[in-house]
Scaffold this active site. Structure first.
Site: not given
Ligand SMILES: NC(=O)C1=CN([C@@H]2O[C@H](COP(=O)(O)OP(=O)(O)OC[C@H]3O[C@@H](n4cnc5c(N)ncnc54)[C@H](O)[C@@H]3O)[C@@H](O)[C@H]2O)C=CC1
Ligand SMILES: O=C([O-])CC(=O)C(=O)O
Length: 412
Positions: A102, A105, A173, A242, A269, A320
């Site tokens: 939800a 991402i 973040r 990336d 990352h 993402m």
């Molecule tokens: N690997 C990558 O390249 C990237 C990683 N990220 C990371 O992805 C993560 C999510 O980012 P967003 O979707 O923007 O955050 P968001 O806050 O919009 O969504 C996170 C979701 O996780 C859910 N959640 C929280 N605890 C949970 C649990 N125990 N079980 C199941 N769901 C749970 C929340 O209810 C929420 O719907 C962050 O840690 C962010 O840093 C973001 C962008 C790039």
């Molecule tokens: O920058 C962040 O916190 C989320 C992330 O990993 C990305 O966009 O590469």
């Protein structure tokens, strides 16, 4: 011959016949009609370029070369994650679960996966707000069945029989934070979710998106080890974003067609651990030292660029989701027997002295089939220095993840 209920694939140039756009008929599987608004190429135009050897259009349309072109369209379109917005013909029946569905991402990722012809069931899990997302998504006329699961009591059911689990659960973040600042909250979230994966679908490919990826993947590995089900070939930190960014920035700087550009990105990352190997860019491109510096820094800071632009409303979600959907699609193609699937990702590695390292890997039915070491050979002095510089930070992040489980053993 008219192509009915046609799907349009915009695939860039096809070198074997210089065709830019094709209409692939779904009603007559062996028939491809080469007409488009942008690149009108009829049978006679192809014939004039000596691209086809058949005498008549009808014999060409039923020929092997036509079938090969059709195959090449599908392969190239799949590789580049192109989608039709019309009805998608089911081509396989894999089951995918998104944990954190939800979120920022999770929602667009769910939409992109819903459009995959390789997916028959899509399970959406979150601790809240997932019911409406699932109801909304379920109205799309694409093959997969969408199911929703809310709260820990429904977590196990969301994972039964799943082939690929994607984990974007956790906090993002805000400006001024590093990815490592998310460790205290996200480490526990990833641990709990991977415990459930170990108990309910231990054979699944696991895609970890939650940050800090450099530490959350080692945490997931330890959880799986303690549960006795660790298969290092099936655990992936998603670093596709990336590569997506590197491809975009290089194509923009060098005025190249985006679809052709592929830059391997290795390391990890976060910040300087993200190392684009620009000299290994395909097609071959030359960069000045200043361009290498500018591009490297931009790719390393691209996440922060988005965090700052969103000014407190989170981090990258749409790009993402696009990147994660590409990695899911690649995994599904590999599971489905495609022997030509390569992606950069953060995995258990023996390419150097770091136990986890992002590199290009060959994916197969059982996960990582090979780590591609050739990208790391013949590095420039700049790249070699950057590689050595990233190692202490990445090592510390890995150790932080591994030692987390010593304080918090997995639940039985
Ligand atoms: N690997 C990558 O390249 C990237 C990683 N990220 C990371 O992805 C993560 C999510 O980012 P967003 O979707 O923007 O955050 P968001 O806050 O919009 O969504 C996170 C979701 O996780 C859910 N959640 C929280 N605890 C949970 C649990 N125990 N079980 C199941 N769901 C749970 C929340 O209810 C929420 O719907 C962050 O840690 C962010 O840093 C973001 C962008 C790039
Ligand atoms: O920058 C962040 O916190 C989320 C992330 O990993 C990305 O966009 O590469």
């Amino acid at each position: 011959m008219a192509a009915t209920s046609a799907t349009t694939f915009s695939i860039g140039s096809n070198t074997s016949a210089s065709i830019k756009v094709g209409l692939l008929s779904q009603s007559k599987a062996s028939c491809v009609k080469f007409t488009s608004k942008n690149y009108p190429r009829s049978f006679s135009a192809l014939k004039a370029t000596n691209s086809v050897s058949c005498e008549s259009e009808s014999s060409f349309l039923s020929s092997e070369s036509c079938a090969a072109l059709k195959h090449s369209y599908i392969t190239k379109a799949r590789k580049h994650n192109l989608r039709s917005y019309g009805y998608v013909q089911p081509q396989a029946s894999y089951k995918v679960a998104i944990l954190g569905a939800a979120g920022g991402i999770g929602q667009p990722l769910a939409l992109l996966i819903k459009m995959s012809p390789l997916v028959s069931e899509l399970n959406l899990y979150d601790i809240a707000n997932v019911k409406g997302v699932a109801a909304d998504l379920s109205h799309c006329n694409t093959p997969s069945k969408v199911s929703e699961f809310t709260g820990t009591s429904e977590l196990a059911d969301s994972l039964k029989g799943v082939n690929v689990v994607v984990i974007p659960a956790g906090v993002p973040r805000k400006p001024g934070m590093t990815r490592d600042d998310l460790f205290n909250i996200n480490a526990n979230i990833v641990k709990t979710l991977v415990e459930a994966v170990a108990d309910n679908c231990p054979d699944a490919f696991i895609h970890i998106i939650s940050n800090p990826v450099n530490s959350t993947v080692p945490i997931a590995a330890e959880v799986l080890k303690q549960k006795g089900v660790y298969d290092p070939k099936k655990l992936f930190g998603v670093t596709t974003l990336d590569v997506v960014r590197a491809n975009t920035f290089v194509a923009q700087m060098k005025n190249l067609k985006l679809i052709d550009v592929d830059v391997p990105v290795v390391g990890g990352h976060a910040g300087i651990t993200i190392l684009p190997l620009l000299t290994k860019t395909k097609p071959s491109v030359t960069f000045t030292d200043e361009e290498v510096q500018e591009l490297t820094v931009r790719i390393q800071n691209a996440g922060t660029e988005v965090v700052e632009a969103k000014a407190g409303a989170g981090s990258a979600t749409l790009s993402m989701a696009y990147a994660a959907a590409r990695f899911v699609e690649s995994s599904l193609r590999a599971l489905d027997g495609d022997s030509d699937v390569y992606e950069c990702c953060y995995v258990q590695s023996d390419l150097n002295d770091l136990p986890f390292f992002a590199s290009r890997v060959k994916l197969g039915k059982n996960g990582v089939e090979a780590l591609i070491s050739s990208d790391l050979q013949g590095l420039t002095e700049y790249e070699q220095k950057a590689l050595e510089a990233l190692k202490p930070e990445l090592k510390a992040s890995i150790e932080k993840g591994l030692s987390f489980l010593q304080k918090q053993p997995v639940s039985a």
